[in-house]
Write a protein that holds these residues in place. Structure first.
Motif, short mmCIF file in Angstrom:
data_model
loop_
_atom_site.label_atom_id
_atom_site.label_comp_id
_atom_site.label_asym_id
_atom_site.label_seq_id
_atom_site.Cartn_x
_atom_site.Cartn_y
_atom_site.Cartn_z
N ILE A 76 0.84 -1.21 0.00
CA ILE A 76 0.00 0.00 0.00
C ILE A 76 0.87 1.26 0.00
N LEU A 77 1.92 1.24 0.83
CA LEU A 77 2.82 2.40 0.90
C LEU A 77 3.58 2.61 -0.41
N ILE A 78 3.96 1.50 -1.07
CA ILE A 78 4.65 1.62 -2.36
C ILE A 78 3.71 2.26 -3.38
N GLY A 79 2.43 1.88 -3.36
CA GLY A 79 1.47 2.52 -4.24
C GLY A 79 1.38 4.01 -4.01
N LEU A 80 1.37 4.40 -2.73
CA LEU A 80 1.33 5.82 -2.37
C LEU A 80 2.61 6.54 -2.80
N ILE A 81 3.73 5.86 -2.63
CA ILE A 81 5.01 6.52 -2.94
C ILE A 81 5.18 6.69 -4.45
N TRP A 126 11.94 -4.74 -2.63
CA TRP A 126 10.66 -4.10 -2.97
C TRP A 126 10.78 -2.58 -3.00
N SER A 127 11.43 -2.01 -2.00
CA SER A 127 11.59 -0.55 -1.97
C SER A 127 12.44 -0.08 -3.15
N THR A 128 13.44 -0.87 -3.50
CA THR A 128 14.30 -0.53 -4.65
C THR A 128 13.51 -0.57 -5.94
N MET A 129 12.74 -1.62 -6.15
CA MET A 129 11.95 -1.74 -7.38
C MET A 129 10.86 -0.68 -7.44
N GLY A 130 10.29 -0.32 -6.28
CA GLY A 130 9.21 0.66 -6.26
C GLY A 130 9.68 2.09 -6.46
N THR A 131 10.97 2.32 -6.38
CA THR A 131 11.50 3.68 -6.53
C THR A 131 12.46 3.74 -7.73
N VAL A 132 13.67 3.25 -7.56
CA VAL A 132 14.65 3.24 -8.64
C VAL A 132 14.15 2.41 -9.82
N ILE A 256 8.57 0.90 7.08
CA ILE A 256 7.27 1.58 7.03
C ILE A 256 7.40 3.07 7.37
N PRO A 257 8.05 3.45 8.50
CA PRO A 257 8.22 4.90 8.75
C PRO A 257 9.02 5.60 7.66
N ALA A 258 10.05 4.95 7.12
CA ALA A 258 10.86 5.56 6.07
C ALA A 258 10.03 5.81 4.81
N LEU A 259 9.19 4.84 4.45
CA LEU A 259 8.34 5.01 3.27
C LEU A 259 7.29 6.09 3.50
N ILE A 260 6.77 6.19 4.71
CA ILE A 260 5.80 7.24 5.03
C ILE A 260 6.43 8.62 4.83
N SER A 277 -2.52 21.48 -7.09
CA SER A 277 -3.41 21.79 -5.98
C SER A 277 -3.38 20.64 -4.97
N VAL A 278 -3.85 20.93 -3.76
CA VAL A 278 -3.93 19.89 -2.74
C VAL A 278 -4.87 18.77 -3.21
N THR A 279 -5.92 19.15 -3.92
CA THR A 279 -6.88 18.17 -4.43
C THR A 279 -6.19 17.18 -5.37
N ASP A 280 -5.38 17.71 -6.29
CA ASP A 280 -4.66 16.85 -7.24
C ASP A 280 -3.63 15.97 -6.52
N ALA A 281 -2.97 16.52 -5.51
CA ALA A 281 -1.95 15.76 -4.78
C ALA A 281 -2.60 14.61 -4.01
N VAL A 282 -3.76 14.89 -3.39
CA VAL A 282 -4.48 13.82 -2.70
C VAL A 282 -4.99 12.78 -3.70
N GLY A 283 -5.43 13.27 -4.86
CA GLY A 283 -5.90 12.36 -5.91
C GLY A 283 -4.81 11.43 -6.40
N ALA A 284 -3.57 11.93 -6.47
CA ALA A 284 -2.43 11.10 -6.88
C ALA A 284 -2.17 10.00 -5.86
N LEU A 285 -2.40 10.30 -4.59
CA LEU A 285 -2.22 9.29 -3.54
C LEU A 285 -3.31 8.22 -3.62
N GLN A 286 -4.53 8.66 -3.92
CA GLN A 286 -5.65 7.71 -3.92
C GLN A 286 -5.75 6.93 -5.24
#
Length: 475
Positions: A76-81, A126-132, A256-260, A277-286
């Motif tokens: 879930i956090l990787i999706g958000l990141i 997982w963190s490596t694949m989800g970022t780099v 988990i804290p590092a990804l947050i 906008s904040v709306t677009d930024a929240v939309g990107a998370l969701q």
């Protein structure tokens, strides 16, 4: 009353699941969820046939799901990141600088080495694949390199670092379960891991010859770079965000804290640097980042991420772990392991059987951690009986368990990679060279005896003394 499920019945759910999986994916072109559900039903029916009550079967499913909950949180956090880093321009910055620095001919080798270094530093494939890895996919596709090749190189590098890092959870798990000193375990893995990675890099170098700068459509790369500059604010300051996350994990801040922190920084970058906008930024998370640049490659790569994008992966994990939970907690997996143990007569055979059993557990239980935990319990006494040092067991668990998890589309690792890199296990399997080279090397070493270390006379004497001191079983 003892309810021991026989080997013949134990493999029925696995065969049913694999058979339905092949038909569903190859012929019907559908996902693996339904085949896993069918396998779960088959496992439940076999357990019921041997006298297990519904409550017990249900509890087995719940135990399997509980085991996967930490992985679900990470997913879930990787999706958000991914959503926040794309929206914040971090991924675009990484891709643009990568296009300027990396050359097509050496890209596969380069991205494998970069992912290996990052994963070694932070201890997480997982963190490596989800970022780099996400940025690497963008660079490779922009250079005209097929997605399965790029994904294979990213996976190989990420799992090399994960396997060899003292910060890795699987590395610590394998060492801890076998009572092996962590650094003794890591040192012993070099014998199979280094040759495997060298083979992988050689293959990537060979494949890369087909993608020389002269043969690459430089106008496409230039167009991609131009679209990125028009769509995002590109700044070297944005590179500080992944650097902060990697440094945090390297300094043993829990994942988990590092990804947050990474999600929060990406969210702020989208608002204050990209001007969203904040709306677009929240939309990107969701729901993930949304862009309509007119460039097909950029749109395909950047329209992704967010919490919703990972629900396919999460649902797959829940179903897969229900299936694996029934197999383990009703003794079906034990029945399969017992059959393998009967075949393994020599010390080398026990080591090879460990690698193959860990691989089979990845297929049957769909979870990397189970492929380390269960065989470690099953084979521990066999290694003692053969007077083999525990580091042989810990290495075999990682060679077979940690690495082969990526080859099964229904395994949590295969599902995560599909959700993150957008390439299925059936496509990238041939190019994840490191992940199949190491188990093969490990099995060859097992049968030849090369690097398979036996206990010293002192250790054998201590083992006999411990056995003599064990209390006699009560009648």
């Amino acid at each position: 009353m003892e309810r021991k499920i026989t080997f013949g019945w134990a493999i029925v759910p696995l065969l049913v699941m694999i058979g339905v999986m092949l038909v569903t994916i190859v012929y019907l072109k559908q996902g693996p969820h339904i085949p896993l559900l069918v396998g779960t039903v088959a496992a439940g029916l076999v357990a019921w046939r041997f006298g297990f009550k519904w409550k017990e079967i249900e509890e087995g499913m719940y135990k399997g799901i509980r085991l996967a909950l930490p992985a679900v949180i990470i997913i879930i956090l990787i999706g958000l990141i991914i959503g926040s880093w794309i929206g914040g321009g971090i991924v675009a910055t990484l891709i643009l600088y990568g296009l300027e620095i990396l050359t097509p001919a050496f890209f596969l080798v380069s991205i494998a080495i970069i992912c290996a270094i990052v994963s070694l530093a932070i201890g997480s494939s997982w963190s490596t694949m989800g970022t780099v890895g996400v940025a690497g996919m963008g660079i490779g596709l922009s250079m005209g390199i097929p997605a399965p090749m790029v994904a294979g190189a990213i996976i190989s590098g990420s799992y090399f670092g994960d396997k060899m890092s003292p910060l890795s959870d699987t590395t610590n798990l394998a060492a801890g379960l076998t009572n092996t000193d962590l650094f003794v375990h890591i040192k012993h893995m070099w014998y199979t891991t280094i040759p495997g990675f060298v083979i992988a890099l050689a293959v990537y170098w060979y494949l890369g010859r087909n993608f020389s700068a002269d043969g690459t459509n430089t106008s496409d790369i230039a167009q991609t770079a131009s679209v990125l500059r028009e769509s995002f604010v590109i700044s070297p300051l944005l590179l500080l965000i992944p650097l902060i996350v990697f440094v945090m994990v390297a300094r043993r801040v829990p994942a988990i804290p590092a990804l947050i922190v990474g999600v929060l920084l990406g969210f702020l970058a989208q608002i204050f640097i990209q001007g969203s906008s904040v709306t677009d930024a929240v939309g990107a998370l969701q729901g993930g980042f949304v862009i309509d640049s007119g460039n097909e490659l950029v749109d395909e790569l950047f329209n992704r991420g967010g919490l919703d994008s990972m629900m396919y992966t999460v649902s797959m994990i829940l179903v897969a772990m229900s299936f694996g939970g029934i197999l383990e907690h009703t003794g079906m997996l034990q029945a399969m392991m017992d059959k393998i143990l009967k075949i393994a007569k020599t010390g080398g055979g026990v080591v090879a059987a460990t690698v193959m059993s860990a691989t089979a557990t990845n297929a049957a239980c769909a979870e990397q951690y189970v492929s380390i935990v269960v065989p470690s319990r099953m084979f521990a006494q066999s290694y003692k009986n053969k007077h083999l040092k525990s580091k042989n067991l810990s290495r075999a668990l990682e060679d077979g368990g940690t690495l082969t998890s990526v080859f099964f589309a229904w395994n949590t690792c295969g599902v995560f990679i599909f959700g993150t890199l957008g390439v299925s296990a059936f496509e990238y399997a041939a190019f994840a060279v490191f992940n199949y080279a190491v188990p093969i090397i490990s099995i060859i070493f097992a049968y030849t005896g090369f690097t398979i270390e036996k206990m010293s006379d002192e250790e054998i004497a201590e083992l006999k003394m411990e056995k003599e001191e064990e209390p006699a079983p009560q009648v």
